[in-house]
Design an enzyme around this catalytic site. Structure first.
Site, PDB file in Angstrom:
ATOM      1  N   ARG A  24      -4.872  -2.417 -15.343  1.00 19.34           N
ATOM      2  CA  ARG A  24      -4.131  -1.254 -14.838  1.00 19.34           C
ATOM      3  C   ARG A  24      -4.105  -0.098 -15.836  1.00 19.34           C
ATOM      4  O   ARG A  24      -3.087   0.592 -15.974  1.00 19.34           O
ATOM      5  CB  ARG A  24      -2.690  -1.635 -14.464  1.00 19.34           C
ATOM      6  CG  ARG A  24      -2.572  -2.520 -13.240  1.00 19.34           C
ATOM      7  CD  ARG A  24      -2.665  -1.693 -11.958  1.00 19.34           C
ATOM      8  NE  ARG A  24      -2.319  -2.489 -10.794  1.00 19.34           N
ATOM      9  CZ  ARG A  24      -1.137  -2.435 -10.170  1.00 19.34           C
ATOM     10  NH1 ARG A  24      -0.201  -1.617 -10.575  1.00 19.34           N
ATOM     11  NH2 ARG A  24      -0.920  -3.193  -9.122  1.00 19.34           N
ATOM     12  N   ARG A  28       0.181   5.142 -12.921  1.00 23.87           N
ATOM     13  CA  ARG A  28       1.330   6.059 -12.945  1.00 23.87           C
ATOM     14  C   ARG A  28       1.920   6.334 -14.314  1.00 23.87           C
ATOM     15  O   ARG A  28       2.679   7.285 -14.476  1.00 23.87           O
ATOM     16  CB  ARG A  28       2.433   5.507 -12.027  1.00 23.87           C
ATOM     17  CG  ARG A  28       2.144   5.734 -10.563  1.00 23.87           C
ATOM     18  CD  ARG A  28       3.120   4.980  -9.698  1.00 23.87           C
ATOM     19  NE  ARG A  28       3.013   3.553 -10.008  1.00 23.87           N
ATOM     20  CZ  ARG A  28       3.552   2.591  -9.270  1.00 23.87           C
ATOM     21  NH1 ARG A  28       4.270   2.889  -8.208  1.00 23.87           N
ATOM     22  NH2 ARG A  28       3.395   1.335  -9.600  1.00 23.87           N
ATOM     23  N   ARG A  37      -2.353  12.264  -7.996  1.00 25.52           N
ATOM     24  CA  ARG A  37      -1.616  11.704  -6.856  1.00 25.52           C
ATOM     25  C   ARG A  37      -0.769  12.771  -6.167  1.00 25.52           C
ATOM     26  O   ARG A  37      -0.593  12.744  -4.945  1.00 25.52           O
ATOM     27  CB  ARG A  37      -0.725  10.545  -7.315  1.00 25.52           C
ATOM     28  CG  ARG A  37      -1.471   9.291  -7.678  1.00 25.52           C
ATOM     29  CD  ARG A  37      -1.955   8.527  -6.440  1.00 25.52           C
ATOM     30  NE  ARG A  37      -0.879   7.786  -5.819  1.00 25.52           N
ATOM     31  CZ  ARG A  37      -0.416   7.983  -4.603  1.00 25.52           C
ATOM     32  NH1 ARG A  37      -0.922   8.935  -3.863  1.00 25.52           N
ATOM     33  NH2 ARG A  37       0.553   7.260  -4.115  1.00 25.52           N
ATOM     34  N   ASP A  74      -8.185  -1.067  -5.221  1.00 27.05           N
ATOM     35  CA  ASP A  74      -7.073  -2.016  -5.120  1.00 27.05           C
ATOM     36  C   ASP A  74      -7.572  -3.292  -4.454  1.00 27.05           C
ATOM     37  O   ASP A  74      -8.541  -3.254  -3.695  1.00 27.05           O
ATOM     38  CB  ASP A  74      -5.912  -1.434  -4.309  1.00 27.05           C
ATOM     39  CG  ASP A  74      -4.638  -2.238  -4.550  1.00 27.05           C
ATOM     40  OD1 ASP A  74      -3.983  -2.014  -5.582  1.00 27.05           O
ATOM     41  OD2 ASP A  74      -4.330  -3.125  -3.740  1.00 27.05           O
ATOM     42  N   TYR A 151      -0.623 -11.596   0.826  1.00 27.76           N
ATOM     43  CA  TYR A 151      -0.204 -10.279   1.332  1.00 27.76           C
ATOM     44  C   TYR A 151      -0.483 -10.146   2.827  1.00 27.76           C
ATOM     45  O   TYR A 151       0.323  -9.589   3.581  1.00 27.76           O
ATOM     46  CB  TYR A 151      -0.919  -9.158   0.563  1.00 27.76           C
ATOM     47  CG  TYR A 151      -0.425  -8.998  -0.851  1.00 27.76           C
ATOM     48  CD1 TYR A 151       0.703  -8.226  -1.134  1.00 27.76           C
ATOM     49  CD2 TYR A 151      -1.060  -9.633  -1.912  1.00 27.76           C
ATOM     50  CE1 TYR A 151       1.167  -8.085  -2.435  1.00 27.76           C
ATOM     51  CE2 TYR A 151      -0.606  -9.495  -3.217  1.00 27.76           C
ATOM     52  CZ  TYR A 151       0.513  -8.726  -3.468  1.00 27.76           C
ATOM     53  OH  TYR A 151       0.981  -8.600  -4.747  1.00 27.76           O
TER      54      TYR A 151
END
Ligand code: CP3
Length: 345
Positions: A24, A28, A37, A74, A151
């Site tokens: 990662r 963010r 973004r 992702d 998921y």
């Protein structure tokens, strides 16, 4: 012959200092990522926009000088591309609908469509191979079938993966049909990434640790082994890094049986066990606690030093034990990378 440090480490070489990259590493915690973004569009729009996805992949390379770059995408693009819609909700996480709850629900999944819809990701890879510095290795990735299935079945992230575990216990044959679909599509997706130019693959099995031993063997080891077999059928030398997070002592059988070249270890793993039982057969990657990267300072550097001195007598890649969290001060990442790059065994 490639001299890229990550490839040398994955072929078993012991280096004066290990290659360093962080799971990662785009995201963010970086203001330049938040700026992209803020330009509008959803998170998945960003994953499917080659120019922008390449740009955010390059941001941490420019800022910190990592030895490897991980494609920006992702693990949930696979269900999305098969027609189970995925969106990311602020402060909630991923929402997938409709939920896949039983064997007959598999009919909504369109595997042919998936391959076409993932074409923008391959384009991102091609752009990156043109733009990355020549000594930086490009890593492609996918989620492992078990983790992606958790998921798809819950329709969201879940703390204990209860819905997937219950389906696997109550109807193992039906559940196996979902896993088999994911094995085929994931292998095809990874092969597409290699054709487009990635040099290493990583398979994220974030929720491997929620399965007891027999289920871990059936739903984590076996599908991963089959994906790697399919990739190696076409690209025999492609190095694959496995990340069965939370697998504990089962890390050992996973390392030996799946065909991985590298194993990414989470922060709960004792390094003497890792050195004695994993590093003898595969290259180890890990395992700084991501929260030490938030804390920074002497505590972070002391633990980095301990990891380096225990692990760098064998083939080793420095990384976190899990992904960077958004609270991470970028200057701590800079300090860590500088420390690793100056380190000499
Ligand atoms: O820099 C990199 O490592 C490459 C990109 C990458 C992302 N996700 C970008 C991302 C990678 C390799 C992943 C893997 C991933 N995605 C995993 C496996 C590893 C892990 O962290 O456990 C999982 C389980 C996912 C699923 C996922 N994606 C969740 C649960 C979330 C929401 C929670 C969160 O952190 O926001 C995401 C979103 C996501 N994936 C973001 C990023 C940068 C944040 C999206 C945003 O910009 O708002």
């Amino acid at each position: 012959m490639s001299q890229k440090l990550l490839l040398r480490a994955l072929s078993g070489e012991v280096l004066p200092r290990p290659p360093v990259w962080l799971m990662r590493q785009a995201g963010r915690y970086l203001p330049e990522y938040r700026a992209v973004r803020a330009g509008g569009g959803s998170f998945l729009d960003l994953c499917y926009s080659p120019e922008l996805a390449a740009e955010v992949t390059l941001q941490p390379i420019r800022r910190f000088g990592f030895d490897a770059s991980i494609l920006f995408s992702d693990i949930l693009v696979i269900p999305d591309a098969m027609g189970q819609g995925v969106r990311f909700e602020e402060n909630v996480g991923p929402i997938l609908s409709p939920r896949i709850e039983k064997y007959s629900d598999l009919a909504i999944l369109n595997t042919e469509k998936a391959v076409k819809r993932l074409a923008p990701v391959y384009e991102t890879v091609r752009l990156l191979r043109k733009q990355l510095p020549s000594d930086v290795c490009l890593i492609g990735f996918a989620g492992a079938p078990w983790t992606v299935a958790t998921y798809m079945i819950a329709g969201a992230g879940s703390r204990d993966q209860m819905a997937a575990r219950l389906w696997a216990y109550r109807d193992p044959e039906g559940f196996a049909a979902l896993i088999n679909i994911l094995v085929r599509v994931t292998a095809e997706y990874l092969i597409g990434q290699v054709r487009a130019g990635v040099e290493v693959l990583q398979i994220f099995d974030t929720w491997a640790g929620s399965l007891p031993e027999p289920e871990f063997r059936r739903w984590c080891i076996a599908p991963t082994k089959e994906i790697i077999r399919l990739v190696h059928q076409e690209f025999p030398d492609m190095p694959v890094i496995g990340f069965p997070k939370g697998a504990g002592p089962l890390y050992q059988d996973y390392s030996i049986e799946t065909g991985v070249a590298g194993i990414s270890v989470d922060p709960s793993m004792a390094l003497k066990f890792v050195r004695d039982h994993l590093q003898s057969s595969v290259t180890v990657q890990g395992n700084l606690d991501p929260l030490l990267l938030v804390a920074g300072g002497a505590a972070m550097l002391r633990e980095a030093e301990r990891i380096l001195s225990l692990m760098n007598n064998g083939p080793f890649i420095f990384n976190l034990g899990h992904g960077i969290v958004p609270e991470t001060p970028p200057e701590n990442v800079g300090e860590l990378v500088k420390f690793i790059k100056q380190w000499q065994s």
